[in-house]
Structure formats: C-alpha cells, structure tokens
Design an enzyme around this catalytic site. Structure first.
Site, PDB file in Angstrom:
ATOM      1  CG  ASP A  55      -6.582   3.726   6.708  1.00  0.00           C
ATOM      2  OD1 ASP A  55      -6.706   3.290   7.868  1.00  0.00           O
ATOM      3  OD2 ASP A  55      -5.524   4.232   6.283  1.00  0.00           O
ATOM      4  CD  GLU A 115      -4.592   3.935  10.304  1.00  0.00           C
ATOM      5  OE1 GLU A 115      -3.603   3.845  11.050  1.00  0.00           O
ATOM      6  OE2 GLU A 115      -4.554   3.729   9.072  1.00  0.00           O
ATOM      7  CG  ASP A 162      -0.277  -0.079   2.524  1.00  0.00           C
ATOM      8  OD1 ASP A 162       0.029   0.981   3.097  1.00  0.00           O
ATOM      9  OD2 ASP A 162      -0.042  -1.207   3.011  1.00  0.00           O
TER      10      ASP A 162
END
Length: 280
Positions: free
Chosen positions: A168, A170, A79
């Site tokens: 994503d 987090e 990534d």
C-alpha cells in the site's frame, strides 16, 4: 505641583511582568509535542500506526458516484484495518463479498492487533483473503519493510485461499506526501520492497496506489506493470486513468462508505480469477 503616582507605576510594571510570564508559558506549551492541539492550534496529524488503505483518496482526488454497470464480471471484496475492530464476516459473506485484504503491518513499528480475527475470520466464512502493508518510505528501506511484513502476517502459501501480499503506497498521512523522496528514490524504494517480497514468498506483490499519487511521487513510472498486479483507488463512477504501464486494473477500490465495512472493491473478473491470483 505634579502628583507622584508610585502605586500606578508599580501596577503597570506588575501587569507587564505578568504578561511576560504568560507569553513565556505559552511559548513553552506550544513547543511541547502535541501541545498545539491542546492549545487549540492546528492538529498534529494521526498517530503512527493508524494509517489505512485509501485514507487520503477523498482529500486529494475527491469522491464521486458509485460505479455504473459494466459488461465485465466483477467480484466484490473489502479491505479492513484495526479501526474496524472485530469484523462481521458472516454478514459480509451473505451480502456477496467473496474476498478480503487485512492490514497486517505499517513501517517496522506496527502490527494490527485485530489481524487474527480479521485474517482468519474472513477465511473461516469461505473468503479468499490476503494481507497488506502500509508503506512508510521515510522510516526504513523497502527491503526491511518487506521482511517485516512477511514476518508478521504477510506471507503466502499455495492453498487456494491466500492472496499475494499488497504494498500500500500512497499519500503520507504523517508528513510530506512523497515522504521526502524524489521520484527516482521512490521508484528505487518500491523496487527494493517488491524484489524482497518476491525473494521471500515467490510471489509478485500487488501494488495499491492512486494514479495522481503515482504521477506525483514516482514520475508516473511504468516499470512495475509487467510484474505487479495493480490495485487502484478511485472513488467515482468510473475508474478513470490508470498509472503508466498498466493497461487494466486487477482490483479497483471504488468507495470508502460501503455497508458493514466501508472500503469496498471490485476484482476485475469472476471468482475463478480471484482463485487464480491466489494460486499464483
């Protein structure tokens, strides 16, 4: 007779006045945005837009050894984000990397300036590729961010080479780790994002997270496991505990210090399983 020291008194008054002026200036300096850095204080944190997948993993979960051998077939992937600049895709391909995800967006205020080179470059060397969105639940709603993501590179097409988009979600690099939300509010925000993404693209978004964050910020909610593939972050020799509901991971981000590009991942299956995810 006592001696009158007028000069000494004036000198002390001058020093007191100068000290007061200096304190006032320092107070003003500290109040200015970013001034604490300039004055040698604690860092103000990263600039908006610079967040990357897994940037909080080492600080919160630590870092162990690399994965040990496994009986299951794994397919290597990476990534990337803007801090990698123009990526050497041919080098990665020749090293065995067969798929890639590129950061496309963050919040509703950022698009990756290297997105075209990274997203198209990986495709051009033969990789299966996709895009990810760094969520900021404290800035706008899940639906608004999902639409922004789709409109700026996060779409999907059944061409056999495009993976579904990734949420994503987090640690917050800009403030409180759960973005000021309760577990119920965070679950609702994620649901808003993934529902909107599916309505726009026809695909269930992959959810990237770390188990410890998921426990802290969603109350270890198990409600996404039946629909959304899991991409789990854990920099150790074993993947460890998964978030509630998921019996297996689809992708495991196992290090941020790999060769050529730091963030390396195992896809849980052979290349034909990566292609199956791409095809939906």
């Amino acid at each position: 007779m006592p001696v009158h020291r007028s000069g000494s008194t004036k000198s002390r008054r001058s020093r007191f006045a100068a000290a007061g002026t200096l304190l006032a200036a320092l107070s003003l300096l500290i109040a200015l945005p970013g001034a604490s850095n300039a004055a040698g204080g604690s860092p103000a944190g990263p600039a908006r837009g610079t967040a990357t997948m897994g940037m909080g993993v080492v600080a919160h979960d630590g870092q162990g050894g690399l994965p040990i051998g496994t009986r299951a077939v794994q397919t290597e992937g990476v990534d990337v984000a803007s801090y990698q600049g123009n990526v050497a895709w041919a080098t990665l391909w020749n090293s065995g990397v067969k798929w890639a995800y590129t950061k496309a967006t963050e919040g509703t205020y950022y698009t990756n300036p290297y997105f075209a080179q990274q997203y198209n470059g990986s495709y051009n060397v033969g990789m299966i590729r996709g895009a990810y969105h760094f969520a900021t639940p404290d800035t706008t709603s899940g639906a608004v961010q999902a639409n922004y993501f789709v409109d700026h590179g996060g779409g999907w097409s059944r061409d056999g080479k495009t993976l579904p988009g990734v949420l994503d979600i987090e640690w917050n690099p800009y403030g409180a780790q759960c973005y000021g939300k309760t577990a119920a509010q965070m679950v609702a925000w994620i649901r808003d994002f993934v529902n909107t993404y599916k309505a726009r693209t026809g695909r269930d978004a992959v959810i990237y997270t770390a188990t410890s964050w998921w426990k802290d910020c969603t109350g270890n909610n198990a409600g996404f496991a039946t629909t959304n593939p899991l991409w789990v972050a854990r920099y150790s020799s074993a993947v460890g505990e998964l978030p509630a509901g998921w019996g297996f991971y689809t992708i495991w981000q196992y290090t941020s210090s790999g060769p050529t590009v730091g963030d390396h991942n195992h896809f849980n299956g052979a290349l034909d399983r990566v292609q199956a995810l791409a095809n939906g």
